[in-house]
Write a protein that holds these residues in place. Structure first.
Motif, PDB file in Angstrom:
ATOM      1  N   TRP A 125       0.866  -1.182   0.000  1.00  0.00           N
ATOM      2  CA  TRP A 125       0.000   0.000   0.000  1.00  0.00           C
ATOM      3  C   TRP A 125       0.901   1.228   0.000  1.00  0.00           C
ATOM      4  O   TRP A 125       1.852   1.318   0.768  1.00  0.00           O
ATOM      5  CB  TRP A 125      -0.871  -0.036   1.253  1.00  0.00           C
ATOM      6  N   LYS A 219      -3.072   6.790 -10.287  1.00  0.00           N
ATOM      7  CA  LYS A 219      -3.130   5.340 -10.443  1.00  0.00           C
ATOM      8  C   LYS A 219      -2.718   4.635  -9.153  1.00  0.00           C
ATOM      9  O   LYS A 219      -3.297   3.610  -8.790  1.00  0.00           O
ATOM     10  CB  LYS A 219      -2.230   4.901 -11.603  1.00  0.00           C
ATOM     11  N   LEU A 220      -1.754   5.155  -8.459  1.00  0.00           N
ATOM     12  CA  LEU A 220      -1.330   4.543  -7.194  1.00  0.00           C
ATOM     13  C   LEU A 220      -2.446   4.598  -6.157  1.00  0.00           C
ATOM     14  O   LEU A 220      -2.623   3.668  -5.362  1.00  0.00           O
ATOM     15  CB  LEU A 220      -0.077   5.230  -6.653  1.00  0.00           C
ATOM     16  N   LEU A 223      -4.794   1.895  -7.044  1.00  0.00           N
ATOM     17  CA  LEU A 223      -4.174   0.617  -6.684  1.00  0.00           C
ATOM     18  C   LEU A 223      -4.274   0.377  -5.175  1.00  0.00           C
ATOM     19  O   LEU A 223      -4.477  -0.759  -4.735  1.00  0.00           O
ATOM     20  CB  LEU A 223      -2.720   0.590  -7.146  1.00  0.00           C
ATOM     21  N   ASN A 224      -4.141   1.438  -4.384  1.00  0.00           N
ATOM     22  CA  ASN A 224      -4.343   1.303  -2.935  1.00  0.00           C
ATOM     23  C   ASN A 224      -5.738   0.793  -2.608  1.00  0.00           C
ATOM     24  O   ASN A 224      -5.936  -0.056  -1.734  1.00  0.00           O
ATOM     25  CB  ASN A 224      -4.122   2.650  -2.239  1.00  0.00           C
ATOM     26  N   PHE A 226      -7.559  -1.073  -4.475  1.00  0.00           N
ATOM     27  CA  PHE A 226      -7.604  -2.482  -4.867  1.00  0.00           C
ATOM     28  C   PHE A 226      -6.955  -3.353  -3.789  1.00  0.00           C
ATOM     29  O   PHE A 226      -7.487  -4.412  -3.427  1.00  0.00           O
ATOM     30  CB  PHE A 226      -6.898  -2.661  -6.212  1.00  0.00           C
ATOM     31  N   HIS A 249     -10.551   1.917 -13.650  1.00  0.00           N
ATOM     32  CA  HIS A 249      -9.702   0.912 -13.006  1.00  0.00           C
ATOM     33  C   HIS A 249      -9.137  -0.093 -14.001  1.00  0.00           C
ATOM     34  O   HIS A 249      -8.395  -0.993 -13.610  1.00  0.00           O
ATOM     35  CB  HIS A 249     -10.496   0.167 -11.921  1.00  0.00           C
ATOM     36  N   ILE A 252      -5.342  -1.390 -14.290  1.00  0.00           N
ATOM     37  CA  ILE A 252      -4.764  -2.488 -13.499  1.00  0.00           C
ATOM     38  C   ILE A 252      -4.696  -3.748 -14.349  1.00  0.00           C
ATOM     39  O   ILE A 252      -3.665  -4.441 -14.406  1.00  0.00           O
ATOM     40  CB  ILE A 252      -5.601  -2.730 -12.222  1.00  0.00           C
ATOM     41  N   VAL A 391      -0.269  -6.810  -8.225  1.00  0.00           N
ATOM     42  CA  VAL A 391       0.172  -5.540  -7.634  1.00  0.00           C
ATOM     43  C   VAL A 391       1.611  -5.237  -8.021  1.00  0.00           C
ATOM     44  O   VAL A 391       1.943  -4.107  -8.405  1.00  0.00           O
ATOM     45  CB  VAL A 391       0.020  -5.574  -6.096  1.00  0.00           C
ATOM     46  N   VAL A 394       1.866  -4.065 -11.748  1.00  0.00           N
ATOM     47  CA  VAL A 394       1.346  -2.707 -11.943  1.00  0.00           C
ATOM     48  C   VAL A 394       2.281  -1.682 -11.306  1.00  0.00           C
ATOM     49  O   VAL A 394       2.575  -0.635 -11.896  1.00  0.00           O
ATOM     50  CB  VAL A 394      -0.075  -2.576 -11.385  1.00  0.00           C
ATOM     51  N   MET A 395       2.762  -1.978 -10.111  1.00  0.00           N
ATOM     52  CA  MET A 395       3.712  -1.073  -9.445  1.00  0.00           C
ATOM     53  C   MET A 395       4.967  -0.898 -10.295  1.00  0.00           C
ATOM     54  O   MET A 395       5.522   0.208 -10.386  1.00  0.00           O
ATOM     55  CB  MET A 395       4.094  -1.630  -8.072  1.00  0.00           C
TER      56      MET A 395
END
Length: 400
Positions: A125, A219-220, A223-224, A226, A249, A252, A391, A394-395
């Motif tokens: 996260w 986007k981050l 993602l958090n 998610f 979304h 992702i 994750v 994507v990161m």
């Protein structure tokens, strides 16, 4: 109680919400960034406490705002509780720090127990993606304001079982109330709204929930959300696919599976076999070559204790994983028939031929890496990804 709520909502509609609607109608640009749930909520939750009454607006942030919206509301009576705000949030904060005071207007609160913070950190996260006031190791929440209060765009986290319990408050107004006994069985409750209600409505009509406009951090933040979702208590497969199916979304899925376009849960009928039930893959993700692959999501936790069973060089996937793989095999059978491929292409504009099948299930710690790769090789045209893999991929894209 019903009479009080009816009168309150009528007052808010006539003196507050109608003023916001009037301002938006005379400045169409405001509608683009205004939180739609304030005028067109899915639900309004009303909480009655000893000394305060709170109104929470719930619904999607972005959608077309329409006039004449029918409002549904629920009433929760916490008159006997000593702490209204903790009843509303529904989480227990038992840290060694001080309670978080709610005073005046509180935007972008992040309140988490130490155990919940550990779960978020362990799941990548991203704290830097959030424009929030972080409150860690807190010993509770209290309503400390003497006048009207407000909480917006705030998140509360606690550990529940092995996962997270997440509470999001999009917009909540909190009003002081006065109580006066009428007789032994009845009392009169007065709700003290804002004294400057018209000017406040004009100001609120220009409010936008804070969002970063930088591509990476926007986007981050998503993602958090998610990460929070798939770590949440009692999350369902439908919760996960519904989240990922939202257009904002889709990045992702596109980043995780190298796609360009996402199609979710299209109903594919069997041409020539009308008695067979149509298939509904979670997602068809079209790559840059114009052909789509199949992505199916299962839960991050397995019902069985292990993803791999057997010993002494006879290891295999568990019966649970075998059943998931069998489901995706039906999808391959469907697209092996050229009539079905033609139907999907003509009906949905999606070209599918010899699709790769991706199964997203479990967490990385459930799969011994080398053993998992060896077993996966025994299966034709299927790739198993964990939620941690999604994750991390994507990161990696966002970091670059």
């Amino acid at each position: 109680m019903d009479e009080i709520i009816t009168e309150l909502m009528s007052t808010l509609r006539d003196k507050y919400l109608s003023q916001i609607w009037f301002a938006l109608e005379h400045n169409k640009e405001l509608k683009r960034s205004f939180p739609a749930f304030l005028l067109n909520p899915d639900n309004i939750c009303i909480y009655l406490g000893k000394n305060h009454l709170a109104i929470e607006y719930v619904g999607p942030y972005k959608k077309e705002i329409v006039d004449g919206w029918e409002i549904n509301f629920t009433i929760n009576d916490y008159s006997e509780s000593e702490n209204l705000i903790e009843e509303i949030v529904g989480l227990k904060f038992n840290g060694t720090g001080i309670p978080v005071p709610i005073i005046d207007e509180m935007d972008d609160l992040f309140v988490a127990t130490d155990e919940a913070t550990t779960i978020l950190v362990d799941n990548n996260w991203n704290f830097l993606a959030q424009e929030m006031m972080f409150c860690l190791n807190t010993n509770g929440l209290i309503l400390a304001g003497e006048k009207q209060m407000r909480i917006r765009n705030s998140y509360f986290y606690a550990k529940s079982g092995d996962g997270l319990k997440v509470r999001n408050i999009q917009w909540m107004d909190i009003f002081p109330i006065s109580r006066k006994d009428v007789d032994e069985d009845h009392e009169e409750i007065g709700v003290h709204l804002w004294s400057n209600i018209t000017s406040l409505a004009l100001r609120d009509s220009r409010y936008t929930i804070p969002e970063k406009f930088d591509f990476q951090f926007d986007k981050l933040t998503i993602l958090n959300r998610f990460i929070e979702l798939f770590n949440s208590e009692n999350v369902s497969e439908t919760d996960i696919t519904r989240f990922l199916s939202q257009p904002e979304h889709h990045f992702i899925l596109n980043m995780a599976f190298f796609g360009q376009y996402v199609s979710d849960e299209i109903e594919c009928a069997w041409v020539g076999e009308p008695d067979r039930s149509a298939i509904r893959p979670d997602f068809l993700i079209t790559a840059s070559n114009g052909f789509a692959d199949i992505v199916e999501f299962k839960l991050p936790d397995l019902k069985s204790n292990s993803a791999v069973v057997g010993r002494n060089n006879r290891e295999t996937f568990s019966a649970e994983l075998h059943s998931y793989i069998a489901q995706t095999r039906v999808y391959s059978e469907y697209f092996n028939d050229p009539r079905n491929r033609e139907f999907v292409k003509n009906t949905f504009g999606i070209q599918v031929y010899l699709p790769r099948r991706f199964l997203v299930v479990g967490r990385r710690l459930m799969f011994p890496p080398e053993l998992w790769r060896a077993i996966e090789n025994d299966y034709s045209n299927i790739t198993i990804r964990t939620y941690d893999d999604i994750v991390a991929t994507v990161m990696g894209f966002l970091a670059r």
